[in-house]
Design a protein around this motif. Structure first.
Motif, PDB file in Angstrom:
ATOM      1  N   ARG A   1       0.827  -1.216   0.000  1.00  0.00           N
ATOM      2  CA  ARG A   1       0.000   0.000   0.000  1.00  0.00           C
ATOM      3  C   ARG A   1       0.861   1.266   0.000  1.00  0.00           C
ATOM      4  N   PHE A   2       2.131   1.118   0.365  1.00  0.00           N
ATOM      5  CA  PHE A   2       3.029   2.267   0.410  1.00  0.00           C
ATOM      6  C   PHE A   2       3.964   2.308  -0.797  1.00  0.00           C
ATOM      7  N   VAL A   3       3.777   1.383  -1.734  1.00  0.00           N
ATOM      8  CA  VAL A   3       4.612   1.339  -2.929  1.00  0.00           C
ATOM      9  C   VAL A   3       3.975   2.198  -4.012  1.00  0.00           C
ATOM     10  N   ASN A   4       4.730   3.176  -4.482  1.00  0.00           N
ATOM     11  CA  ASN A   4       4.250   4.054  -5.543  1.00  0.00           C
ATOM     12  C   ASN A   4       4.880   3.606  -6.871  1.00  0.00           C
ATOM     13  N   ALA A   5       4.075   2.980  -7.715  1.00  0.00           N
ATOM     14  CA  ALA A   5       4.592   2.451  -8.978  1.00  0.00           C
ATOM     15  C   ALA A   5       4.630   3.500 -10.086  1.00  0.00           C
ATOM     16  N   ALA A   6       3.948   4.636  -9.885  1.00  0.00           N
ATOM     17  CA  ALA A   6       3.814   5.636 -10.958  1.00  0.00           C
ATOM     18  C   ALA A   6       5.152   6.118 -11.510  1.00  0.00           C
ATOM     19  N   PRO A   7       6.156   6.438 -10.655  1.00  0.00           N
ATOM     20  CA  PRO A   7       7.416   6.951 -11.208  1.00  0.00           C
ATOM     21  C   PRO A   7       8.150   5.945 -12.112  1.00  0.00           C
ATOM     22  N   PHE A   8       7.796   4.672 -12.009  1.00  0.00           N
ATOM     23  CA  PHE A   8       8.499   3.645 -12.768  1.00  0.00           C
ATOM     24  C   PHE A   8       7.754   3.237 -14.038  1.00  0.00           C
TER      25      PHE A   8
END
Length: 339
Positions: free
Chosen positions: A39-46
């Motif tokens: 839930r704390f992983v932000n995949a958007a930048p990748f």
């Protein structure tokens, strides 16, 4: 001591016990949120990292989950890297790493995917679930690159998945960055106030790696790693039937990734070096388990929590700043360790 002082001391002790019990209860209740912090992983930048030379698709598991996946086919007959990311990461960096540079130059393909429950994938993560995800990935490679051998590669939590698959499937190589002997051992090393015996997901790699079916086993660990201390990688190395341990003196848990790819690729393609290389003293946290100490008693969850050591009577191999070849029956890294 007066009665008032005794009552005050007793009250403080009672409050301390209650607070500690609340901490244990909280950790037990929310342990999977800590082990799998998706839930704390932000995949958007990748999202834009992966190029058009990759196939983007939904990898379907045996229990009906759909996982975000990236696949780059190998050159004809070349191997495929099946990559398992860490618990706070995403598959895109793995896809890019093995889809370019020396791996791509050698013709390697790569399959990288997001575990169930992580951004882009359905489901809820657990040890059992992640192993089902890995099974689906391996079956995909077998179907789409039937003439290719596999390299099972994991970082951090992903090493627990990779080791489990190596026990089940033959592979060209098993590559592990910042691995551990078991998750309860990680808890004991980094959060000793929490009882690791209560973990639902134990990933007891030290037991599984004994049955690894890889031609070569390569373990890479940073001596500055405070998330998974390097001595846990050495415990795993000791349980392996054969292998190489690469100690990277100035690396931590994250910047370790990819630092030794040229050497790893050489071993994957050509096998172990014929002679061991010079050894050096460790600079990381020493293994607190005393030499000859008995591991923890088995629990109902998943066997011995203290990762039983099948080579407890043998001397430890010092860590190295360069690859060291380990013969079958790797020696015990716990002998003579600091308590």
């Amino acid at each position: 001591m007066t009665q008032t002082a005794l009552r005050l001391a007793g009250g403080i002790a009672l409050v301390s016990i209650i607070l500690y019990g609340l901490v244990i209860a909280f950790a037990y209740t929310f342990q999977r949120e800590m082990v799998f912090p998706r839930r704390f992983v932000n995949a958007a930048p990748f999202a834009m990292m992966v190029g058009n030379d990759f196939e983007r698709f939904a990898l379907e598991t045996a229990d009906g989950e759909r996982l975000k996946a990236y696949y780059k086919p190998p050159r004809e007959g070349a191997p495929v890297v099946v990559a398992f990311h860490g618990n706070g990461s995403v598959p895109e960096p793995m896809a890019v790493r093995f889809g370019r540079g020396p791996w791509a130059d050698a013709g390697f393909g790569v399959l990288a995917f997001a575990y169930r429950g992580y951004p882009g994938s359905t489901g809820t993560p657990s040890e059992e679930g992640l192993l089902l995800d890995a099974e689906a990935a391996i079956q995909y490679v077998r179907e789409h690159a039937p003439g290719s051998r596999m390299v099972l590669m994991g970082h951090s939590l992903g090493t627990g998945v990779a080791v489990a698959m190596s026990e089940r499937y033959r592979s060209m190589s098993l590559v592990l960055e910042a691995p551990f002997s078991s998750l309860p051992d990680v808890v004991a090393a980094t959060m000793p106030f929490l009882p690791g015996q209560l973990m639902h997901d134990t990933f007891v790699s030290a037991r599984r790696i004994a049955g690894a079916q890889a031609d070569t086993i390569i373990i890479v660990h940073g001596e500055r790693d405070t998330v998974v201390p390097a001595f846990l990688g050495r415990r795993l190395y000791a349980a392996a039937p054969h292998g190489i341990f690469m100690s990277v003196e100035d690396a931590d848990h994250l910047n370790l990734r990819g630092m030794r790819d040229a050497e790893i690729l050489d071993i994957v393609l050509n096998g172990y070096p014929p002679e061991p290389t010079p050894q050096s003293e460790p600079v990381g946290t020493p293994d607190p388990m005393p030499a000859g100490a008995e591991p923890s008693a088995p629990t109902p969850l998943d066997g011995p929590v203290g990762s039983p050591d099948p080579f407890a009577e043998r001397p430890a191999p010092p860590p190295t700043t360069t690859p060291v070849h380990a013969p079958a029956g790797s020696p015990d890294p716990l002998q003579g360790a600091a308590v």
